[in-house]
Design a protein around this motif. Sequence first.
Motif, PDB file in Angstrom:
ATOM      1  N   ARG A  26      -7.525  -7.872  -6.938  1.00 32.78           N
ATOM      2  CA  ARG A  26      -6.323  -7.085  -6.682  1.00 32.78           C
ATOM      3  C   ARG A  26      -5.248  -7.384  -7.730  1.00 32.78           C
ATOM      4  NH1 ARG A  26      -4.699  -8.326  -1.158  1.00 32.78           N
ATOM      5  NH2 ARG A  26      -3.282  -6.579  -1.330  1.00 32.78           N
ATOM      6  N   GLU A  30      -3.561  -4.714 -10.647  1.00 35.71           N
ATOM      7  CA  GLU A  30      -2.150  -4.510 -11.011  1.00 35.71           C
ATOM      8  C   GLU A  30      -1.911  -4.778 -12.487  1.00 35.71           C
ATOM      9  OE1 GLU A  30      -0.361  -2.889  -9.001  1.00 35.71           O
ATOM     10  OE2 GLU A  30      -1.673  -3.178  -7.289  1.00 35.71           O
ATOM     11  N   GLU A  58      -2.996   3.201  -4.952  1.00 36.20           N
ATOM     12  CA  GLU A  58      -3.079   2.468  -3.686  1.00 36.20           C
ATOM     13  C   GLU A  58      -4.082   3.134  -2.745  1.00 36.20           C
ATOM     14  OE1 GLU A  58      -2.211  -0.625  -1.031  1.00 36.20           O
ATOM     15  OE2 GLU A  58      -1.788  -0.418  -3.163  1.00 36.20           O
ATOM     16  N   GLU A  62      -7.373   0.888  -2.132  1.00 37.93           N
ATOM     17  CA  GLU A  62      -7.373   0.200  -0.845  1.00 37.93           C
ATOM     18  C   GLU A  62      -8.019   0.998   0.285  1.00 37.93           C
ATOM     19  OE1 GLU A  62      -6.477  -2.930  -0.312  1.00 37.93           O
ATOM     20  OE2 GLU A  62      -5.861  -3.224  -2.386  1.00 37.93           O
ATOM     21  N   THR A  99       1.688   0.780   4.265  1.00 41.11           N
ATOM     22  CA  THR A  99       1.356   1.307   2.944  1.00 41.11           C
ATOM     23  C   THR A  99       2.619   1.770   2.230  1.00 41.11           C
ATOM     24  OG1 THR A  99      -0.846   1.940   3.707  1.00 41.11           O
ATOM     25  CG2 THR A  99      -0.046   3.009   1.709  1.00 41.11           C
ATOM     26  N   THR A 102       4.135  -1.321   0.818  1.00 44.85           N
ATOM     27  CA  THR A 102       3.332  -1.763  -0.324  1.00 44.85           C
ATOM     28  C   THR A 102       3.649  -0.938  -1.563  1.00 44.85           C
ATOM     29  OG1 THR A 102       1.538  -2.560   1.079  1.00 44.85           O
ATOM     30  CG2 THR A 102       0.958  -1.986  -1.189  1.00 44.85           C
ATOM     31  N   ILE A 103       3.659   0.371  -1.416  1.00 47.95           N
ATOM     32  CA  ILE A 103       3.930   1.261  -2.549  1.00 47.95           C
ATOM     33  C   ILE A 103       5.329   1.021  -3.093  1.00 47.95           C
ATOM     34  CG2 ILE A 103       4.266   3.694  -3.200  1.00 47.95           C
ATOM     35  CD1 ILE A 103       1.929   4.310  -1.175  1.00 47.95           C
ATOM     36  N   LYS A 106       5.386  -2.334  -5.006  1.00 48.87           N
ATOM     37  CA  LYS A 106       4.671  -2.228  -6.274  1.00 48.87           C
ATOM     38  C   LYS A 106       5.468  -1.403  -7.280  1.00 48.87           C
ATOM     39  CE  LYS A 106      -0.022  -3.042  -4.628  1.00 48.87           C
ATOM     40  NZ  LYS A 106      -1.399  -2.529  -4.584  1.00 48.87           N
TER      41      LYS A 106
END
Length: 176
Positions: A26, A30, A58, A62, A99, A102-103, A106
Amino acid sequence: MAAEYGSQPLALSNATADLASATRSRLDFETDFIEILQNPQHRQFRTERLRDAVSARELTHEWLDAFNAELHSVGASMEDVMGGGRESALAFAESMPSTRVTISMKCSYHRNPQRSWSMNDVHDIDAASAAVAYCDAVLTDKHVWNAVTTARELQPMQTFMPRKPEQLGEWLDQIP
């Protein structure tokens, strides 16, 4: 326990190795994206369409295998679930609170071209994505705090994000 049973059980050793490998994979995912963003052909992703690019990556990295397996088992397709086009795919990703976090994180991290990613970033994103999405209050370090509190799209979650433990204590004292 080791004296009683000998060395670490093989299953635990394998699980630990698998977790380390998955985390490394992971992290590589990135850092590979950093190279893509540095390519002059893809400059617009960092400046104009970063959230689109991060969301697409993503979902595919994922979720794609799990979605395809489930959809196949019920005879459906991605288009059946998400409809067609960019907007419906983004709405689908944003509909999952963890999610979305997470987005957002990131995007915050990738916005800075000088940022060096570490394994700790992967762990921070994992922990914060669940905590911010599903807890009333989250106490975290300054990097996570900044990524979350500056993301306008996360404001509707109304997660209390104190900067200091004392602030969390005061907040907890106010709960009836």
